[in-house]
Scaffold this motif. Sequence first.
Motif, mmCIF file in Angstrom:
data_model
loop_
_atom_site.group_PDB
_atom_site.id
_atom_site.type_symbol
_atom_site.label_atom_id
_atom_site.label_comp_id
_atom_site.label_asym_id
_atom_site.label_seq_id
_atom_site.Cartn_x
_atom_site.Cartn_y
_atom_site.Cartn_z
ATOM 1 N N LEU A 128 0.823 -0.992 0.234
ATOM 2 C CA LEU A 128 0.303 -0.073 -0.162
ATOM 3 C C LEU A 128 0.718 1.384 0.351
ATOM 4 C CD1 LEU A 128 -1.398 0.166 3.171
ATOM 5 C CD2 LEU A 128 0.979 -0.488 3.215
ATOM 6 N N PRO A 129 0.464 2.240 -0.340
ATOM 7 C CA PRO A 129 1.244 3.623 -0.646
ATOM 8 C C PRO A 129 1.243 4.022 1.529
ATOM 9 C CG PRO A 129 -0.669 4.074 -1.216
ATOM 10 C CD PRO A 129 -1.227 2.877 -0.669
ATOM 11 N N PRO A 130 2.877 4.144 0.906
ATOM 12 C CA PRO A 130 3.445 4.732 2.751
ATOM 13 C C PRO A 130 2.832 5.654 3.333
ATOM 14 C CG PRO A 130 5.100 5.616 0.379
ATOM 15 C CD PRO A 130 3.808 4.692 0.500
ATOM 16 N N MET A 131 2.629 5.975 4.653
ATOM 17 C CA MET A 131 2.304 7.273 5.813
ATOM 18 C C MET A 131 0.367 7.194 5.067
ATOM 19 S SD MET A 131 4.688 8.423 6.782
ATOM 20 C CE MET A 131 4.218 9.824 7.086
ATOM 21 N N ILE A 132 0.060 6.146 4.825
ATOM 22 C CA ILE A 132 -2.148 6.420 4.027
ATOM 23 C C ILE A 132 -2.686 6.366 5.996
ATOM 24 C CG2 ILE A 132 -2.211 3.589 3.931
ATOM 25 C CD1 ILE A 132 -2.559 6.574 1.012
ATOM 26 N N ILE A 133 -1.928 5.538 6.980
ATOM 27 C CA ILE A 133 -2.772 5.774 7.758
ATOM 28 C C ILE A 133 -2.466 6.666 8.679
ATOM 29 C CG2 ILE A 133 -3.318 4.329 9.701
ATOM 30 C CD1 ILE A 133 -2.712 1.555 8.179
ATOM 31 N N GLN A 134 -1.056 6.900 9.013
ATOM 32 C CA GLN A 134 -0.838 7.931 9.923
ATOM 33 C C GLN A 134 -1.084 9.247 9.807
ATOM 34 O OE1 GLN A 134 1.166 10.989 9.403
ATOM 35 N NE2 GLN A 134 1.767 11.736 11.727
ATOM 36 N N PRO A 135 -1.821 10.001 9.090
ATOM 37 C CA PRO A 135 -2.521 11.224 9.215
ATOM 38 C C PRO A 135 -4.218 10.639 10.163
ATOM 39 C CG PRO A 135 -1.637 11.166 7.145
ATOM 40 C CD PRO A 135 -1.604 9.893 8.065
ATOM 41 N N PHE A 136 -4.238 9.276 10.474
ATOM 42 C CA PHE A 136 -5.665 9.798 10.894
ATOM 43 C C PHE A 136 -5.533 9.180 12.230
ATOM 44 C CE2 PHE A 136 -6.417 8.366 6.107
ATOM 45 C CZ PHE A 136 -7.701 8.668 5.386
ATOM 46 N N ILE A 137 -4.828 8.270 11.762
ATOM 47 C CA ILE A 137 -3.956 8.857 14.105
ATOM 48 C C ILE A 137 -3.656 9.316 14.906
ATOM 49 C CG2 ILE A 137 -1.775 7.185 15.823
ATOM 50 C CD1 ILE A 137 -4.236 5.409 13.163
ATOM 51 N N GLU A 138 -3.118 10.698 13.525
ATOM 52 C CA GLU A 138 -2.703 11.599 14.489
ATOM 53 C C GLU A 138 -3.990 12.564 15.075
ATOM 54 O OE1 GLU A 138 -0.048 16.069 13.006
ATOM 55 O OE2 GLU A 138 0.466 13.618 12.166
ATOM 56 N N ASN A 139 -5.077 12.554 13.729
ATOM 57 C CA ASN A 139 -6.271 13.101 14.600
ATOM 58 C C ASN A 139 -6.386 12.961 15.383
ATOM 59 O OD1 ASN A 139 -6.039 16.103 11.835
ATOM 60 N ND2 ASN A 139 -7.203 14.238 10.658
ATOM 61 N N ILE A 140 -6.452 11.199 15.291
ATOM 62 C CA ILE A 140 -7.115 10.585 16.493
ATOM 63 C C ILE A 140 -6.494 11.294 18.423
ATOM 64 C CG2 ILE A 140 -7.494 8.296 17.810
ATOM 65 C CD1 ILE A 140 -7.853 7.466 15.200
ATOM 66 N N PHE A 141 -5.444 12.014 17.980
ATOM 67 C CA PHE A 141 -4.688 12.147 18.916
ATOM 68 C C PHE A 141 -5.093 13.285 19.394
ATOM 69 C CE2 PHE A 141 -2.577 7.762 19.027
ATOM 70 C CZ PHE A 141 -2.132 7.615 20.335
ATOM 71 N N GLU A 142 -4.607 14.636 18.273
ATOM 72 C CA GLU A 142 -4.615 15.926 18.258
ATOM 73 C C GLU A 142 -6.405 16.202 18.780
ATOM 74 O OE1 GLU A 142 -1.979 17.437 18.550
ATOM 75 O OE2 GLU A 142 -1.752 15.633 18.724
ATOM 76 N N HIS A 143 -7.495 15.371 18.217
ATOM 77 C CA HIS A 143 -8.921 15.918 18.418
ATOM 78 C C HIS A 143 -9.641 15.221 19.004
ATOM 79 C CE1 HIS A 143 -7.628 18.630 15.900
ATOM 80 N NE2 HIS A 143 -6.555 17.811 14.769
ATOM 81 N N ALA A 144 -9.535 13.848 18.832
ATOM 82 C CA ALA A 144 -10.454 12.752 18.924
ATOM 83 C C ALA A 144 -10.321 13.093 20.725
ATOM 84 C CB ALA A 144 -10.370 11.342 18.879
ATOM 85 N N PHE A 145 -8.976 12.776 20.772
ATOM 86 C CA PHE A 145 -8.985 12.499 22.889
ATOM 87 C C PHE A 145 -8.206 13.614 23.239
ATOM 88 C CE2 PHE A 145 -8.330 7.805 21.567
ATOM 89 C CZ PHE A 145 -9.887 7.523 21.933
ATOM 90 N N GLY A 146 -8.102 15.366 22.567
ATOM 91 C CA GLY A 146 -7.506 16.230 22.941
ATOM 92 C C GLY A 146 -7.761 16.306 24.256
ATOM 93 N N ASP A 147 -8.823 16.573 24.966
ATOM 94 C CA ASP A 147 -9.274 17.124 26.086
ATOM 95 C C ASP A 147 -8.385 16.132 27.722
ATOM 96 O OD1 ASP A 147 -11.335 15.802 26.208
ATOM 97 O OD2 ASP A 147 -12.383 16.673 25.925
ATOM 98 N N GLY A 148 -8.342 14.880 27.152
ATOM 99 C CA GLY A 148 -8.225 14.243 27.745
ATOM 100 C C GLY A 148 -9.710 13.778 28.763
#
Length: 199
Positions: A128-148
Motif C-alpha cells: 500500500l502507499p506509505p504514510m496512508i494511515i498515520q494522518p488518521f491516527i494523528e487526528n485521533i490523538f490531536e482531536h478525538a482525545f485532545g481534552d483528556g
Amino acid sequence: MGGIFLFSRNRIKRIRAEENEKNELQQKILETKMEALRAQMNPHFTFNALNSIQYYFLKNNVQEGLHFLTSFSKLIRQTVENASKESILLEEELDYIRQYIAIQQLRFPEIKLLWEIRDTVDTHKTYLPPMIIQPFIENIFEHAFGDGNEKEPAISFCIDKTERGLEIWIRDNGMGYKSGKKANGHVSRGIQLIKERIA
C-alpha cells in the motif's frame, strides 16, 4: 575523617558523571530534533514527543528516556525512507504506526490499542502507499482525545481483504472528528492529501 573525605569525593564523581550523562542526552535530543525538522515531521508532534522524552531524563529515568529517544529516531529514519517510495509492505506500515503510537502514548498512556488483522490479509505480501494511515491516527490523538476527559479511551484497527480490495477501519471512542473537518469547518490537509492520493 578519611572515610568522610572518600564518601564526599565519590559523591562528587557520581554527580559529575550524572551531569555529563544528562548533557550528552540533551545533545542527542537536539540532534534528533534537527533530524525531525529535516524529515518535515509535524512540528507539534516533534515538540511534544521530545518534551515527553526530556521529562524522563529530568526525572532521572535515563533508560526509559533512551528507549523512547531511540524509537523516535527510528521513526524519523523510516519517515525519510518511506517518503521516496511509491509503496511499502503492509507489515512495514503497521510497524511504523506502532512506533508512532508508542511515542504518542508518552502523552496519552491511558489510551488502549486494539488490533484485528483478519486471516484474509497477508501483511508480508500486501502493499500500500506509505504514510496512508498515520494522518488518521494523528487526528485521533490531536482531536478525538485532545481534552483528556474521555473514560477508557481506545483506538481500534481492523484490517481485512475483500473483493473491493484492502479495507482498513480505524475507530476511536473520543469526542469525534467528522469527515476530516474540525469544529470550525477547517478541512484537515492531511486527510485531504490522503483522499487525493487514493483517487
